[in-house]
Write an enzyme that holds these catalytic residues in place. Structure first.
Site, short mmCIF file in Angstrom:
data_model
loop_
_atom_site.label_atom_id
_atom_site.label_comp_id
_atom_site.label_asym_id
_atom_site.label_seq_id
_atom_site.Cartn_x
_atom_site.Cartn_y
_atom_site.Cartn_z
N PHE A 1 9.58 -13.20 11.69
CA PHE A 1 8.20 -13.47 12.05
C PHE A 1 7.68 -13.83 10.45
O PHE A 1 6.57 -13.77 9.84
CB PHE A 1 7.44 -12.23 12.09
CG PHE A 1 7.94 -11.15 13.14
CD1 PHE A 1 7.54 -11.44 14.66
CD2 PHE A 1 9.01 -10.34 13.06
CE1 PHE A 1 8.37 -10.84 15.59
CE2 PHE A 1 9.64 -9.71 14.05
CZ PHE A 1 8.94 -9.88 15.38
N ASN B 1 12.59 -17.07 18.89
CA ASN B 1 11.55 -15.62 19.29
C ASN B 1 12.51 -14.50 18.33
O ASN B 1 13.91 -14.74 18.54
CB ASN B 1 11.91 -15.39 20.45
CG ASN B 1 11.50 -14.13 21.13
OD1 ASN B 1 12.04 -13.03 20.82
ND2 ASN B 1 10.30 -14.23 21.52
N CYS C 1 1.41 -3.73 11.15
CA CYS C 1 -0.17 -3.67 10.87
C CYS C 1 -0.82 -3.21 11.86
O CYS C 1 -2.20 -3.52 12.19
CB CYS C 1 -0.47 -5.13 10.54
SG CYS C 1 -0.03 -6.57 11.80
#
Length: 388
Positions: free
Chosen positions: A222, A270, A331
């Protein structure tokens, strides 16, 4: 005399507990005035303080001062903003970008202000706050001498306040891109178009931590613009920056070149699929970073989010070489600290590895988390070591 809002006993108790929000259902007698400052009283007429009033919002009142009838004039904003800026003293020695105002965490509900070198980006997230836009901008300019202030008022939350979503210049000029330096690493922020106010500032100290301990073959999942990857590259032999967005990875490559790093490569993929395929292939990494976007944006999404968090952490633990390090974060506000740790414990148990908790991490000093206001805290992080 200023308009009065009368709140229920439950609302008064909420304020007494240290939380500044009063929901519409706890406003017994709403003010008759438009959005702005009002005096808050309980059902017995006792004054509770001064609040920002948002007529259309579910969060109708946001307490800003315990003093009733306190004028929110230019002097008040100067003093309150000075407090927020004082607690950031010294941050500019390590980073040219940081948060100056963290909303409720700084006693300034619904206000966000981030500094990017000589420029500021603000978010005014309530109708009550918008009534004081001019005083806020004047105070920020006086305190910081900023060359420009941009409002990134494009968050969907403003729709609940019946406010327009917009990105608008409020003072001076603000460039499309700004070079940021943090702990010796440089990258470009995009205040007009980037995520949040232009960059992810809340993981700044965690990036520095990971950069100090990284080694060997590293993986940044990510990755977005490569913020963690850039810090990893300072000590790791090789870094793979992984993201689903080729546009984001293009910026990551530009940032790597900006720092002279030649040991970063990018992969468009992904993360779930990539980690599964690497596990099947028997790959090994010495350092892994998992900093995904919020999987649980609502409380209803939490069960599915927990499964996703566990899966990526489980696969990362299995991919680490003996002695390897994993920095993992969430988060998602709805994923509490206890749930975050429980998820990691479950992943560790299923991984078949002996996983050591080296350090728990949270938000940096410029994103203060107030214990009585859980909404001010959302970042959870852990530095883990796989011992065998």
């Amino acid at each position: 005399m200023r308009t009065v809002a009368v709140v229920s006993n439950r609302g008064a108790q909420r304020l007494a507990s240290g939380h500044p929000w009063i929901y519409r259902s706890d406003v017994a007698e709403p003010p008759t005035s438009p959005a702005g400052a009002v005096t808050v009283r309980d059902g017995r007429g006792r004054p509770l303080g001064t609040a920002l009033w948002s007529p259309a919002s579910e969060i109708s009142l946001r307490l800003v001062d315990r003093r009733p009838d306190q004028p929110l004039d230019a002097a008040w904003w100067l003093e309150r903003l000075a407090r927020a800026l004082d607690r950031r003293a010294g941050l500019r020695e390590h980073a040219s970008a940081h948060r100056l105002v963290h909303g409720e965490g700084d006693g300034l509900p619904s206000l966000v202000c981030d500094r990017y070198d000589r420029w500021l980006v603000v978010q005014l997230m309530s109708a009550g706050l918008e009534a004081f836009r001019g005083a806020i901008i004047d105070a920020l300019l006086e305190h910081t001498g900023a060359e420009g202030i941009l409002a990134r008022n494009d968050a969907a939350l403003r729709l609940k306040e019946e406010l327009p979503r917009e990105t608008v210049l409020l003072a001076g000029s603000v460039p499309e891109e700004i070079e940021v330096e943090e702990h010796g690493v440089r990258y470009l922020a995009a205040p007009w178009t980037g995520q949040k106010t232009g960059a992810f500032l809340d993981q700044r100290e965690n990036r520095a931590l990971v950069g100090a301990v990284a080694r060997g073959r590293a993986l940044d999942c990510f990755s977005y613009h490569g913020s963690f990857a850039l810090h990893l590259a300072r000590r790791a032999e090789h870094v793979t920056a992984l993201d689903m967005s080729e546009a984001a990875l293009r910026r990551a490559r530009e940032n790597a070149q900006r720092n002279g790093f030649t040991n970063i490569d990018t992969r468009e993929a992904n993360a779930f699929d990539f980690l599964r395929d690497e596990e099947r292939a028997g790959a090994r990494y010495d350092t892994i970073v998992l900093d995904p976007p919020a999987f649980a944006k609502t409380r209803a999404a939490l069960p599915t989010a927990l499964r996703g968090y566990k899966e990526i952490n489980l696969r990362a633990m299995r991919l680490l070489a003996p002695g390897g390090l994993l920095f993992t974060a969430s988060c998602s506000y709805h994923l509490t600290k206890p749930l975050f740790l429980e998820m990691l414990e479950d992943a560790a148990a299923d991984s078949g590895r002996r996983v050591i908790l080296r350090e728990l991490r949270g938000q940096p000093i410029d994103h203060p988390e107030v214990l009585s206001i859980p909404e001010t805290g959302y970042i959870k992080g852990a530095l883990l070591e796989v011992a065998d």
